[in-house]
Motif scaffolding. Sequence first.
Motif, mmCIF file in Angstrom:
data_model
loop_
_atom_site.group_PDB
_atom_site.id
_atom_site.type_symbol
_atom_site.label_atom_id
_atom_site.label_comp_id
_atom_site.label_asym_id
_atom_site.label_seq_id
_atom_site.Cartn_x
_atom_site.Cartn_y
_atom_site.Cartn_z
ATOM 1 N N MET A 74 0.846 -1.195 0.000
ATOM 2 C CA MET A 74 0.000 0.000 0.000
ATOM 3 C C MET A 74 0.880 1.244 0.000
ATOM 4 S SD MET A 74 -2.702 -1.515 2.781
ATOM 5 C CE MET A 74 -3.776 -0.104 2.847
ATOM 6 N N GLN A 75 0.383 2.298 -0.601
ATOM 7 C CA GLN A 75 1.158 3.523 -0.748
ATOM 8 C C GLN A 75 1.016 4.401 0.496
ATOM 9 O OE1 GLN A 75 0.862 5.453 -4.603
ATOM 10 N NE2 GLN A 75 -0.209 3.670 -5.439
ATOM 11 N N ALA A 76 2.100 4.464 1.275
ATOM 12 C CA ALA A 76 2.050 5.202 2.540
ATOM 13 C C ALA A 76 1.837 6.693 2.332
ATOM 14 C CB ALA A 76 3.334 4.968 3.328
ATOM 15 N N GLU A 77 2.274 7.221 1.183
ATOM 16 C CA GLU A 77 2.102 8.657 0.952
ATOM 17 C C GLU A 77 0.637 9.030 0.760
ATOM 18 O OE1 GLU A 77 3.161 6.779 -3.067
ATOM 19 O OE2 GLU A 77 3.737 6.590 -0.960
ATOM 20 N N ARG A 78 -0.205 8.037 0.569
ATOM 21 C CA ARG A 78 -1.640 8.299 0.437
ATOM 22 C C ARG A 78 -2.387 7.988 1.732
ATOM 23 N NH1 ARG A 78 -2.752 6.286 -5.785
ATOM 24 N NH2 ARG A 78 -1.878 8.151 -6.753
ATOM 25 N N LEU A 79 -1.663 7.861 2.811
ATOM 26 C CA LEU A 79 -2.267 7.616 4.112
ATOM 27 C C LEU A 79 -2.232 8.895 4.938
ATOM 28 C CD1 LEU A 79 -3.448 5.495 6.042
ATOM 29 C CD2 LEU A 79 -1.121 5.053 6.832
ATOM 30 N N LEU A 80 -3.397 9.368 5.344
ATOM 31 C CA LEU A 80 -3.520 10.593 6.129
ATOM 32 C C LEU A 80 -3.906 10.231 7.553
ATOM 33 C CD1 LEU A 80 -3.698 13.731 6.251
ATOM 34 C CD2 LEU A 80 -6.115 13.481 5.632
ATOM 35 N N TRP A 81 -3.085 10.639 8.508
ATOM 36 C CA TRP A 81 -3.334 10.357 9.922
ATOM 37 C C TRP A 81 -3.749 11.649 10.621
ATOM 38 C CZ3 TRP A 81 0.912 10.911 13.962
ATOM 39 C CH2 TRP A 81 0.421 10.626 15.236
ATOM 40 N N ILE A 82 -4.914 11.626 11.262
ATOM 41 C CA ILE A 82 -5.428 12.800 11.958
ATOM 42 C C ILE A 82 -5.663 12.442 13.421
ATOM 43 C CG2 ILE A 82 -7.289 14.486 12.108
ATOM 44 C CD1 ILE A 82 -7.739 14.150 9.136
ATOM 45 N N LYS A 83 -4.977 13.144 14.306
ATOM 46 C CA LYS A 83 -5.128 12.947 15.743
ATOM 47 C C LYS A 83 -5.551 14.265 16.360
ATOM 48 C CE LYS A 83 -4.589 10.589 19.606
ATOM 49 N NZ LYS A 83 -5.423 9.400 19.916
ATOM 50 N N THR A 84 -6.653 14.258 17.090
ATOM 51 C CA THR A 84 -7.176 15.489 17.673
ATOM 52 C C THR A 84 -7.172 15.420 19.192
ATOM 53 O OG1 THR A 84 -9.500 14.827 17.803
ATOM 54 C CG2 THR A 84 -8.715 15.643 15.682
ATOM 55 N N ALA A 85 -7.243 16.575 19.816
ATOM 56 C CA ALA A 85 -7.272 16.639 21.277
ATOM 57 C C ALA A 85 -8.680 16.425 21.826
ATOM 58 C CB ALA A 85 -6.727 17.983 21.750
ATOM 59 N N ARG A 86 -9.694 16.736 21.009
ATOM 60 C CA ARG A 86 -11.071 16.639 21.477
ATOM 61 C C ARG A 86 -11.893 15.769 20.534
ATOM 62 N NH1 ARG A 86 -13.955 22.076 22.127
ATOM 63 N NH2 ARG A 86 -13.434 22.164 19.889
ATOM 64 N N THR A 87 -12.882 15.075 21.108
ATOM 65 C CA THR A 87 -13.772 14.236 20.307
ATOM 66 C C THR A 87 -14.526 15.069 19.278
ATOM 67 O OG1 THR A 87 -14.073 12.620 22.081
ATOM 68 C CG2 THR A 87 -15.777 12.709 20.393
ATOM 69 N N ALA A 88 -14.967 16.251 19.683
ATOM 70 C CA ALA A 88 -15.707 17.116 18.764
ATOM 71 C C ALA A 88 -14.879 17.456 17.531
ATOM 72 C CB ALA A 88 -16.146 18.394 19.475
ATOM 73 N N ASP A 89 -13.576 17.658 17.718
ATOM 74 C CA ASP A 89 -12.703 17.976 16.583
ATOM 75 C C ASP A 89 -12.551 16.769 15.653
ATOM 76 O OD1 ASP A 89 -12.292 20.544 17.535
ATOM 77 O OD2 ASP A 89 -10.555 19.953 18.733
ATOM 78 N N ALA A 90 -12.481 15.577 16.232
ATOM 79 C CA ALA A 90 -12.371 14.367 15.417
ATOM 80 C C ALA A 90 -13.624 14.166 14.574
ATOM 81 C CB ALA A 90 -12.131 13.154 16.313
ATOM 82 N N LEU A 91 -14.780 14.382 15.172
ATOM 83 C CA LEU A 91 -16.048 14.242 14.443
ATOM 84 C C LEU A 91 -16.145 15.294 13.336
ATOM 85 C CD1 LEU A 91 -18.453 13.593 17.452
ATOM 86 C CD2 LEU A 91 -17.578 11.908 15.821
ATOM 87 N N TRP A 92 -15.703 16.518 13.649
ATOM 88 C CA TRP A 92 -15.724 17.586 12.643
ATOM 89 C C TRP A 92 -14.793 17.243 11.482
ATOM 90 C CZ3 TRP A 92 -11.963 20.740 10.580
ATOM 91 C CH2 TRP A 92 -12.411 21.837 9.821
ATOM 92 N N ALA A 93 -13.597 16.741 11.790
ATOM 93 C CA ALA A 93 -12.638 16.386 10.742
ATOM 94 C C ALA A 93 -13.196 15.280 9.848
ATOM 95 C CB ALA A 93 -11.316 15.942 11.367
ATOM 96 N N ALA A 94 -13.827 14.274 10.456
ATOM 97 C CA ALA A 94 -14.406 13.184 9.678
ATOM 98 C C ALA A 94 -15.511 13.690 8.762
ATOM 99 C CB ALA A 94 -14.943 12.104 10.613
ATOM 100 N N GLU A 95 -16.346 14.573 9.284
ATOM 101 C CA GLU A 95 -17.439 15.110 8.462
ATOM 102 C C GLU A 95 -16.900 15.922 7.292
ATOM 103 O OE1 GLU A 95 -21.493 17.851 8.930
ATOM 104 O OE2 GLU A 95 -20.405 17.167 10.723
ATOM 105 N N GLN A 96 -15.844 16.701 7.518
ATOM 106 C CA GLN A 96 -15.270 17.502 6.431
ATOM 107 C C GLN A 96 -14.649 16.610 5.358
ATOM 108 O OE1 GLN A 96 -16.128 20.724 6.464
ATOM 109 N NE2 GLN A 96 -17.095 20.012 8.368
#
Length: 251
Positions: free
Chosen positions: A109-131
């Motif tokens: 698998m192509q690692a350069e096409r893997l995006l890792w998102i880590k947030t401090a708050r659950t609300a931010d994680a949900l917002w990032a997923a929705e976007q």
Amino acid sequence: MSASAGGVAAALASSLDSHSSLNRFIWRADQMSKHHAAVARSGYPRLDQELPDGGWPRSALIELLLQQGGIGEIRLLRPALKEITKERRVALVQPPHLPQAAAWLSWGMQAERLLWIKTARTADALWAAEQILRNGSCGALLLWQNQVRSESLRRLHLAAQNADTAFWMVRPLAAMHEASPAPLRLALKPALRGLHIEIVKRRGAHCDDILTVSFDDAVAAPSNISKINHASVDRRTSTVSVIGGIASALV
């Protein structure tokens, strides 16, 4: 035959023809639902037989309910993710462990096409997923959440319906008895070199059987990269923002 009788017969024949043509649009409770929607093949023929349209839906919320993390849930998705990364990015939002670039590369698998998102708050994680779902930037999205409100589930499912993205949400097995708008919910438990899968919910008849899939049976494109049996995440923690070619975002 009189003209009036002939008219009645013609109308009846037309009605029967119309009824026959409508039969293919009628779903019966004992049949698998068919929407002819875009899907990503799971890579496991036995599982594809039980998934509506024969694969992971590309525009819906899919819930993976785990007895515990690290039992092989990423390996289950490996064939689908491998195909997706050939053309589009895969986003990991709030994974419990640090994504390991070496493992992804060893899987072809192509690692350069893997995006890792880590947030401090659950609300931010949900917002990032929705976007991610709304802007169509990724071909697949994996979101880990231990607790999520029903209104957040509805928002994410609505966003997924308007996206061409395979969207899996990883939740604890304890959430199995909670209401969810997700049209596809699978409970996963460990098995020898594979997983036991209970289809908790799907569009179509209820599945009474517990499926057992073996990772050795995965149908994947030939690769010259050696096979390993490690998960694609490890238990080390880090605060760096770029790791071995994996793009990461700290929100």
